[in-house]
Design a protein around this motif. Structure first.
Motif, PDB file in Angstrom:
ATOM      1  N   GLY A  94      21.399   6.654   4.037  1.00 27.01           N
ATOM      2  CA  GLY A  94      20.322   7.616   3.827  1.00 27.01           C
ATOM      3  C   GLY A  94      19.583   8.017   5.078  1.00 27.01           C
ATOM      4  O   GLY A  94      18.732   8.922   5.026  1.00 27.01           O
ATOM      5  N   CYS A  99      23.957  11.397   6.971  1.00 28.54           N
ATOM      6  CA  CYS A  99      23.114  11.465   5.769  1.00 28.54           C
ATOM      7  C   CYS A  99      22.012  12.497   5.941  1.00 28.54           C
ATOM      8  O   CYS A  99      21.687  13.240   5.001  1.00 28.54           O
ATOM      9  CB  CYS A  99      22.525  10.091   5.456  1.00 28.54           C
ATOM     10  SG  CYS A  99      23.739   8.887   4.829  1.00 28.54           S
ATOM     11  N   PRO A 104      26.486  12.629   2.959  1.00 32.02           N
ATOM     12  CA  PRO A 104      26.522  11.169   2.834  1.00 32.02           C
ATOM     13  C   PRO A 104      27.916  10.597   2.665  1.00 32.02           C
ATOM     14  O   PRO A 104      28.136   9.417   2.945  1.00 32.02           O
ATOM     15  CB  PRO A 104      25.649  10.898   1.603  1.00 32.02           C
ATOM     16  CG  PRO A 104      25.696  12.171   0.813  1.00 32.02           C
ATOM     17  CD  PRO A 104      25.742  13.259   1.845  1.00 32.02           C
ATOM     18  N   ILE A 137      18.230   5.382  -3.263  1.00 32.04           N
ATOM     19  CA  ILE A 137      19.128   6.477  -2.886  1.00 32.04           C
ATOM     20  C   ILE A 137      20.374   6.494  -3.766  1.00 32.04           C
ATOM     21  O   ILE A 137      20.853   7.548  -4.175  1.00 32.04           O
ATOM     22  CB  ILE A 137      19.536   6.353  -1.403  1.00 32.04           C
ATOM     23  CG1 ILE A 137      18.315   6.559  -0.505  1.00 32.04           C
ATOM     24  CG2 ILE A 137      20.632   7.347  -1.040  1.00 32.04           C
ATOM     25  CD1 ILE A 137      18.569   6.261   0.956  1.00 32.04           C
TER      26      ILE A 137
END
Length: 352
Positions: A94, A99, A104, A137
């Motif tokens: 994250g 990211c 991601p 996340i």
């Protein structure tokens, strides 16, 4: 003595056993402990099962799961004990460059549940309990209300979001979309294309039941066992080729077919998983057509919220692809029939 749980453990290729293993415990403040209520077998699970992806022994398999939170780490802010959650199949940091660029799937620290040390050393979800790292996340709350069932939301962690991204990242409303492969991801891609306003959706496969399922979602089915699939796609697109072709198979022959179906200037999207180091492809055709290629590990957490919202609105409902429901205790048989293509999608109940 540690408390134990049931889990589907890969002992060797084509050898899955359900064993008693220790219940995992939270080790990082960003973890949650999830009591798994349902979990599914994915086509990606067949890579280690068939020996095409070599893993160390005694890996707990599975990366599609949904359940209730039993415990939360001190740094978790989005969840509390008793909340219900679904997790992305891929865990990302994250905060790295990738990211922050909203990619991601390319996170250098990315990890995938149930695929061994090489992919992050995370135990899988085909078990009674699982640790979900970086939960704020990785996980999403199971919504209260709306039209989505738990079976729908289960697939937000992988196949529905993978199929959705394969289309959403490349399609414009009104486009013609061809999907090669009517397995779970292919069916999800077809559903997504219809929901996002494709002018027409064509699905190619050799299994009649899967083609009927695709037609139920509003697609045109093409039986590659009885027709020249490329000619059929060309005929349906005024001989231009499809604006977007999705390879949802992950096999060289499917990819070659997909290339032949895409129009000049169109897009080839590849959510199918490839583990081969090299392939023989008609590269000159790709070059001369000027085809744009989208591929790679899916950016699940970037698209999960969109997918869950569309599920809640009744726009997409992937639960219809479930062909078998079995107990976790039947995992060995479940893998056998899934590999034999006798099942489209199998959901396992960890309580039985």
């Amino acid at each position: 003595m540690a408390e134990t749980m049931k889990a589907a453990v890969l002992k060797a290729p084509h050898h899955v056993e359900v064993e008693e293993v220790p219940i995992p415990v939270i080790s990082a403040p960003t973890d949650i402990l999830l009591r798994v209520e349902r979990t599914a077998i994915c086509g990606t699970d067949l890579h280690p099962y068939e020996g095409r992806l070599e893993l160390e022994s005694d890996i707990i398999l599975g990366h599609e799961f949904l359940g209730t939170i039993e415990a939360v780490g001190a740094a978790v802010t989005h969840f509390a004990e008793g909340d219900r959650a679904v997790a992305s199949c891929v865990v990302n940091c994250g905060s790295c460059y990738q990211c922050r660029r909203h990619q991601p799937g390319n996170c250098a620290g990315g990890r995938i549940f149930g695929l061994g040390l090489a992919l992050g050393d995370l135990a899988g979800g085909q078990a009674e309990y699982i640790i979900v790292p970086n939960a704020d996340i990785t996980a999403r709350a199971v919504p209260n209300g709306g039209q989505a069932s738990d079976d729908d939301i289960l697939f937000a962690g992988d196949i529905m979001t993978t199929g959705y991204e394969a289309v959403a990242r490349a399609m414009r409303p009104g486009d013609s979309v061809a999907v090669v492969g009517a397995g779970p991801v292919g069916l999800c891609a077809a559903m997504a294309a219809v929901a996002l306003g494709a002018g027409q959706v064509i699905v190619v496969d050799r299994v009649k039941d899967r083609l009927k399922e695709a037609e139920r979602y509003g697609a045109i089915g093409v039986d590659a066992a009885e027709n020249d699939a490329t000619d059929a796609v060309l005929d349906l697109t005024d001989w231009r080729g499809a604006d977007l072709v999705v390879d949802a198979v992950g096999h060289e022959s499917a990819l070659v077919s997909a290339i032949s179906m895409v129009r000049a200037g169109g897009t080839l999207s590849i959510p199918g998983v490839y583990t081969e180091e090299s392939l023989t492809l008609p590269f000159s055709e790709l070059y001369l057509k000027g085809v744009k290629v989208e591929m790679g590990v899916s950016h699940i957490t970037e698209y999960m919220d969109e997918v869950i919202a569309l599920m809640g609105a009744g726009k997409i409902s992937p639960s219809g692809i479930i062909s078998h429901r079995m107990g976790l205790s039947e995992a060995a048989e479940a893998y056998r029939i899934f590999e034999a293509r006798e099942a489209t999608k199998i959901v396992l109940d960890p309580r039985s």
